[in-house]
Write an enzyme that holds these catalytic residues in place. Structure first.
Site, PDB file in Angstrom:
ATOM      1  N   CYS A  10       0.857  -1.174   0.000  1.00  0.00           N
ATOM      2  CA  CYS A  10       0.000   0.000   0.000  1.00  0.00           C
ATOM      3  C   CYS A  10       0.901   1.233   0.000  1.00  0.00           C
ATOM      4  O   CYS A  10       2.107   1.128   0.167  1.00  0.00           O
ATOM      5  CB  CYS A  10      -0.884  -0.028   1.241  1.00  0.00           C
ATOM      6  SG  CYS A  10      -2.436   0.838   1.028  1.00  0.00           S
ATOM      7  N   CYS A  85      -4.315   1.501  -4.061  1.00  0.00           N
ATOM      8  CA  CYS A  85      -3.943   2.824  -3.557  1.00  0.00           C
ATOM      9  C   CYS A  85      -3.903   3.894  -4.636  1.00  0.00           C
ATOM     10  O   CYS A  85      -3.730   5.073  -4.323  1.00  0.00           O
ATOM     11  CB  CYS A  85      -2.579   2.747  -2.882  1.00  0.00           C
ATOM     12  SG  CYS A  85      -2.506   1.424  -1.669  1.00  0.00           S
ATOM     13  N   CYS A  89       3.153   1.072  -8.046  1.00  0.00           N
ATOM     14  CA  CYS A  89       4.066   0.309  -7.207  1.00  0.00           C
ATOM     15  C   CYS A  89       5.329   0.054  -8.008  1.00  0.00           C
ATOM     16  O   CYS A  89       5.271  -0.104  -9.235  1.00  0.00           O
ATOM     17  CB  CYS A  89       3.445  -1.014  -6.791  1.00  0.00           C
ATOM     18  SG  CYS A  89       2.171  -0.812  -5.539  1.00  0.00           S
TER      19      CYS A  89
END
Length: 138
Positions: A10, A85, A89
């Site tokens: 996250c 989120c 990433c």
């Protein structure tokens, strides 16, 4: 049976990813090792996440050794689960990746928090089932 390494990722590693790690450790540790991390971290786990998991589910994340981590602190992972989120990433080597697309309950009512927690608990249980079946298949 293979024991998978699952990382829950996250943005801040303070709420959803920490709760997923906690449920993985509490209910799926026979099938996979749970880790969590963030792309940029806050200095503590969300107090509401700590409180609700402890009072409603009997899970004490602090006593269990959980703390905020960045993705570079994780071991090599088999599975990467992102929480939804809305951030990119970093590239992480893994065998499988999925996004759970969960809303962030930070700052919301306990009812909203519990809805997200229940979804994380359900998805963690389903992940355990899938990985257990895959391990039995070889």
């Amino acid at each position: 049976m293979k024991k998978w390494k699952v990382g829950f990722i996250c943005t801040h590693n303070s709420c959803r990813s920490q709760m997923a790690e906690a449920f993985g450790k509490a209910f799926a540790s026979d099938v996979f090792e749970s880790y969590s991390a963030g792309t940029e971290i806050k200095d503590q786990i969300d107090p509401d996440a700590l409180r609700i998991l402890k009072t409603k589910y009997g899970i004490d994340m602090i006593a269990n050794g959980q703390y905020n981590k960045t993705v570079d602190q994780l071991p090599p992972l088999d599975i990467v689960i992102t929480m939804g989120c809305g951030v990119q990433c970093p590239a992480m080597a893994c065998l499988y990746r999925e996004d759970w697309g969960l809303p962030d309950p930070t700052g919301q009512s306990d009812e909203v928090f519990i809805q997200v927690i229940e979804e994380i608990k359900t998805r963690t249980g389903l992940l355990k089932q899938r990985l257990a079946e895959r391990s039995r298949e070889g």
